[in-house]
Design a protein around this motif. Structure first.
Motif, mmCIF file in Angstrom:
data_model
loop_
_atom_site.group_PDB
_atom_site.id
_atom_site.type_symbol
_atom_site.label_atom_id
_atom_site.label_comp_id
_atom_site.label_asym_id
_atom_site.label_seq_id
_atom_site.Cartn_x
_atom_site.Cartn_y
_atom_site.Cartn_z
ATOM 1 N N TRP A 413 0.828 -1.202 0.000
ATOM 2 C CA TRP A 413 0.000 0.000 0.000
ATOM 3 C C TRP A 413 0.867 1.259 0.000
ATOM 4 O O TRP A 413 0.576 2.234 -0.702
ATOM 5 C CB TRP A 413 -0.934 -0.017 1.203
ATOM 6 C CG TRP A 413 -1.942 1.093 1.212
ATOM 7 C CD1 TRP A 413 -1.982 2.158 2.053
ATOM 8 C CD2 TRP A 413 -3.042 1.250 0.318
ATOM 9 N NE1 TRP A 413 -3.050 2.972 1.751
ATOM 10 C CE2 TRP A 413 -3.709 2.432 0.677
ATOM 11 C CE3 TRP A 413 -3.523 0.500 -0.753
ATOM 12 C CZ2 TRP A 413 -4.842 2.889 0.005
ATOM 13 C CZ3 TRP A 413 -4.655 0.950 -1.430
ATOM 14 C CH2 TRP A 413 -5.298 2.132 -1.041
ATOM 15 N N SER A 421 -1.368 6.023 -11.525
ATOM 16 C CA SER A 421 -2.623 5.277 -11.685
ATOM 17 C C SER A 421 -2.809 4.866 -13.157
ATOM 18 O O SER A 421 -2.370 5.573 -14.056
ATOM 19 C CB SER A 421 -3.796 6.156 -11.266
ATOM 20 O OG SER A 421 -3.676 6.507 -9.904
ATOM 21 N N ASP A 475 -4.360 0.895 -6.053
ATOM 22 C CA ASP A 475 -4.502 2.253 -5.524
ATOM 23 C C ASP A 475 -5.956 2.721 -5.466
ATOM 24 O O ASP A 475 -6.282 3.642 -4.719
ATOM 25 C CB ASP A 475 -3.663 3.244 -6.333
ATOM 26 C CG ASP A 475 -4.113 3.382 -7.782
ATOM 27 O OD1 ASP A 475 -4.816 2.483 -8.282
ATOM 28 O OD2 ASP A 475 -3.755 4.395 -8.421
ATOM 29 N N ALA A 476 -6.837 2.104 -6.239
ATOM 30 C CA ALA A 476 -8.268 2.421 -6.196
ATOM 31 C C ALA A 476 -9.048 1.094 -6.273
ATOM 32 O O ALA A 476 -8.460 0.031 -6.462
ATOM 33 C CB ALA A 476 -8.657 3.343 -7.337
ATOM 34 N N GLN A 497 -7.106 -2.905 -1.003
ATOM 35 C CA GLN A 497 -7.693 -1.922 -1.918
ATOM 36 C C GLN A 497 -8.626 -1.007 -1.118
ATOM 37 O O GLN A 497 -8.994 -1.324 0.021
ATOM 38 C CB GLN A 497 -8.454 -2.630 -3.041
ATOM 39 C CG GLN A 497 -9.586 -3.526 -2.565
ATOM 40 C CD GLN A 497 -10.862 -3.350 -3.389
ATOM 41 O OE1 GLN A 497 -11.244 -2.224 -3.702
ATOM 42 N NE2 GLN A 497 -11.508 -4.463 -3.726
ATOM 43 N N PRO A 498 -9.000 0.137 -1.684
ATOM 44 C CA PRO A 498 -9.840 1.072 -0.919
ATOM 45 C C PRO A 498 -11.252 0.581 -0.661
ATOM 46 O O PRO A 498 -11.848 0.898 0.368
ATOM 47 C CB PRO A 498 -9.857 2.338 -1.798
ATOM 48 C CG PRO A 498 -8.706 2.186 -2.716
ATOM 49 C CD PRO A 498 -8.546 0.718 -2.950
ATOM 50 N N ARG A 524 -8.067 6.061 -1.081
ATOM 51 C CA ARG A 524 -7.394 5.696 -2.323
ATOM 52 C C ARG A 524 -6.175 6.592 -2.518
ATOM 53 O O ARG A 524 -6.019 7.608 -1.859
ATOM 54 C CB ARG A 524 -8.344 5.811 -3.522
ATOM 55 C CG ARG A 524 -8.600 7.241 -3.958
ATOM 56 C CD ARG A 524 -9.528 7.315 -5.146
ATOM 57 N NE ARG A 524 -9.603 8.666 -5.676
ATOM 58 C CZ ARG A 524 -10.553 9.113 -6.473
ATOM 59 N NH1 ARG A 524 -11.543 8.302 -6.831
ATOM 60 N NH2 ARG A 524 -10.537 10.356 -6.914
#
Length: 528
Positions: A413, A421, A475-476, A497-498, A524
């Motif tokens: 993370w 992204s 990341d998202a 993950q978020p 995120r």
């Protein structure tokens, strides 16, 4: 037309007194009358120079702890009067105002005071008022007045006067005026930015950014683009504050990539050695290890091909053993919070390798702003200083991650935060084993990272991809289950993950069916 203006009288009032006496002596030797204030006047007089106090010119003493001394018509009239305007000349004669042909002022060290962490009252007292007022007045009237705001311009001024019999040209005064207005603009930007932070107003009606040129670059991202590097005076540790020990001049891309590398490696406590290798602002390998050498080699083994010609950042002082490994391949820049004499000696044989050292790591949790230009304006936001701990993780699958998986998930993370992204990061045992960056589809990033892992495994002579038994950070959120399933196919066992997708239930069900552990962070890290 050169429009030569001889210098007969000079007003000198400086905070930074470096080079002052040599300049004042040279001016006095050419018959220039010197006017000065406070400490500057005392220093000149102690050196045996004849100097007239501003209070003698204005007829008023300095007052209010020096807050009021030059804010007077006798000073500003002398700077602003047009020498070819009869009405201005008559006004000067009527009020006994004598012209000032040269203003030498540098400002109270506000930026340095803030950077030192001074208290509010001290910062306020270091906001210069009279200095900027005089600078702006002289710069406005540069047709007749030369204004110098930086000791770096002292020698060019003397050279100019020597070449023109004690006078300055219009072109020279125009350049000085440009420097003067840029200086006051940057100064005001620093003051307004500090005050906005003090009162917690990050987005005031008007936002200004200022900087001081640190380096004129050979070119920008590409050879046809001109570029320069400016520092903002905040003293955030990094490439702007680093000492360069050797190697070629840093390029635009070097500076950008070195900043990205050092910010990433700062995420990891120096109690555990860590290394980040960056290529085109994206990490191609990040690892911790039992030693700095171990961390470097583990990071290198993530993607040896991309590491060639990359940037290496370390979270502790470079040692000889690590330096010996780094020089085995071509590396553009190495940055670390220190380097041993032995390490520097090893690098000395590689004349093109840049070695930068800083006093410390940047604080990844520190407040700050980032901005980016767009057509017709710029975007401003808080710097991404967010982080998560194990306590922040929400387990959403039937299987919770193991202790080892959890450690790797948090590591992944931290790395994903610094990957363009859509970002996908595979990690195993505290080292990246696959990175997918900047793809238009998250599933593409997932597959590309896995493919690179397979290629690296083959290069190392390993039977399966490096991603076998790894964890994955995204990341998202995964908008569909396909990206998660691609990670599972690559051998991943846990996901971070978020969360927040309309199809979270579908993605969670797919993770359960694949036997994966998955945690949500609730935040995120988009990085465009």
């Amino acid at each position: 037309m050169t429009n030569l203006v001889p210098i007969g009288r000079a007003l000198i009032s400086v905070s930074d007194k470096s080079g002052l006496l040599d300049l004042a002596r040279a001016l006095a030797a050419q018959g220039v009358e010197l006017i000065s204030t406070g400490g500057t006047s005392g220093m000149l007089r102690a050196a045996g120079l004849k100097v007239r106090d501003v209070s003698d010119v204005t007829g008023f003493p300095e007052m209010m702890d020096g807050r009021v001394k030059t804010l007077h018509p006798a000073i500003h009239g002398a700077l602003l009067a047009l020498r070819d305007d009869d009405e201005h000349l008559l006004a000067m004669a009527a009020h006994g105002i004598e012209p000032i042909d040269l203003l030498i002022v540098n400002l109270y060290p506000f930026e340095a005071t803030v950077a030192m962490g001074a208290d509010h009252a001290t910062c306020i007292e270091n906001i210069d008022i009279g200095g900027p007022a005089m600078i702006r007045a002289a710069a406005k009237n540069h047709r007749s007045v030369a204004v110098v705001t930086d000791p770096a311009d002292y020698q060019p001024l003397l050279d100019q006067m020597a070449a023109h019999n004690g006078a300055t040209t219009m072109a020279f005064r125009q350049k000085l005026a440009l420097n003067a207005y840029a200086r006051t603009a940057a100064y005001d930007a620093a003051v307004s930015g500090w005050l906005a932070q003090e009162i917690n107003c990050p987005f005031p009606r008007h936002r200004a950014f200022g900087g001081h040129i640190a380096q004129k670059l050979r070119y920008g991202e590409n050879p046809h683009q001109a570029a320069a590097f400016y520092t903002d005076g905040t003293r955030r540790e990094g490439v702007a504050t680093a000492r360069q020990w050797q190697g070629k001049e840093l390029s635009y891309n070097n500076i950008n990539d070195t900043d990205a590398a050092f910010e990433l490696v700062a995420e990891f406590d120096p109690g555990t050695p860590a290394c980040a290798i960056i290529k085109h602002a994206n990490p191609c390998g990040v690892a911790t290890g039992g030693s700095l050498t171990d961390a470097y080699l583990r990071a290198y083994d993530c993607d040896r091909t991309s590491a060639f010609g990359g940037i290496v950042a370390l979270n502790r002082a470079l040692d000889a053993a690590t330096a010996e490994e780094i020089v085995k391949i071509f590396t553009e820049v190495v940055i670390a919070p220190g380097a041993s004499d032995e390490a520097r000696a090893i690098f000395a044989a590689k004349k093109n390798l840049r070695l930068l050292t800083t006093n410390a790591l940047p604080d990844p949790r520190a407040r700050g702003l980032s901005f980016r230009q767009v057509s017709g304006g710029f975007l401003v936001q808080d710097r991404d200083a967010a982080s998560v701990t194990e306590a922040d993780l929400k387990v959403v699958t039937k299987r919770a991650p193991t202790a080892r998986e959890t450690a790797d998930l948090l590591f992944a993370w931290s790395v994903a935060k610094h990957v363009k992204s859509n970002a996908i990061v595979y990690v195993k045992d505290g080292a990246t084993v696959g990175v997918g960056a900047g793809q238009m589809s998250r599933v593409d990033s997932t597959r590309i990272a896995a493919r690179k892992s397979q290629d690296m495994a083959e290069a190392l002579g390993l039977p399966g991809p490096l991603t076998l038994g790894s964890v994955v950070a995204s990341d998202a959120f995964f908008p569909f289950a396909d990206g998660l399933l691609a990670a599972a196919e690559a051998g991943a066992t846990a996901i971070i993950q978020p969360g927040g997708s309309m199809r979270d239930d579908e993605v969670i069900a797919a993770a359960d069916a694949a036997g994966l552990a998955m945690v949500f962070t609730g935040q995120r890290h988009f990085r465009h």
